[in-house]
Design a protein around this motif. Structure first.
Motif, PDB file in Angstrom:
ATOM      1  N   ARG A 122      -8.008  -2.874   4.226  1.00  0.00           N
ATOM      2  CA  ARG A 122      -8.578  -3.072   2.887  1.00  0.00           C
ATOM      3  C   ARG A 122      -9.794  -3.993   2.946  1.00  0.00           C
ATOM      4  N   HIS A 123      -9.695  -5.066   3.714  1.00  0.00           N
ATOM      5  CA  HIS A 123     -10.838  -5.971   3.881  1.00  0.00           C
ATOM      6  C   HIS A 123     -11.995  -5.238   4.574  1.00  0.00           C
ATOM      7  N   LEU A 156     -12.281   3.156   2.527  1.00  0.00           N
ATOM      8  CA  LEU A 156     -10.873   3.008   2.908  1.00  0.00           C
ATOM      9  C   LEU A 156     -10.317   4.338   3.421  1.00  0.00           C
ATOM     10  N   GLU A 205     -15.977   1.841  -2.128  1.00  0.00           N
ATOM     11  CA  GLU A 205     -14.900   1.171  -1.390  1.00  0.00           C
ATOM     12  C   GLU A 205     -13.724   2.106  -1.123  1.00  0.00           C
ATOM     13  N   CYS A 212      -8.758   4.962   7.110  1.00  0.00           N
ATOM     14  CA  CYS A 212      -7.417   5.531   7.290  1.00  0.00           C
ATOM     15  C   CYS A 212      -7.469   6.811   8.114  1.00  0.00           C
ATOM     16  N   ASP A 233      -3.699  -4.682   5.310  1.00  0.00           N
ATOM     17  CA  ASP A 233      -4.547  -5.665   4.627  1.00  0.00           C
ATOM     18  C   ASP A 233      -5.902  -5.770   5.313  1.00  0.00           C
TER      19      ASP A 233
END
Length: 94
Positions: free
Chosen positions: A48-49, A66, A62, A70, A45
């Motif tokens: 993601r933020h 991400l 976005e 990762c 989470d």
């Protein structure tokens, strides 16, 4: 405190900073969240933020942000070959 007030309260699980040498200075209150698996979901989470924050700050897509987060996370986990200095050991009574 009522159940409603308790469900709306927040708990500080992680405090993280980058020190002068460029390394993470992290304190984790593991007693605030039961289960290492749940901690992993919490980190997802946070990622993601982070993707949204990087996308809006640096005008990135976005999804790309991400993916880069990762990739950095995966690379860093694979390259772990040093020990972590324990500043303060944790416990359930912390």
């Amino acid at each position: 405190m009522s159940e409603t007030e308790d469900s709306l309260s927040t708990k500080n699980l992680i405090e993280a900073h980058i020190n002068n040498e460029g390394y993470a200075d992290v304190r984790i209150a593991a007693y605030q969240l039961e289960g290492a698996y749940n901690f992993g979901r919490f980190l997802a989470d946070v990622a993601r933020h982070g993707a949204l924050a990087y996308a809006t700050t640096w005008s990135l897509d976005e999804g790309l942000a991400l993916q880069q987060i990762c990739s950095g996370l995966s690379d860093q986990l694979r390259e772990q070959n040093s020990s972590i200095d324990i500043i303060e050991a944790g416990g359930l009574d912390s």
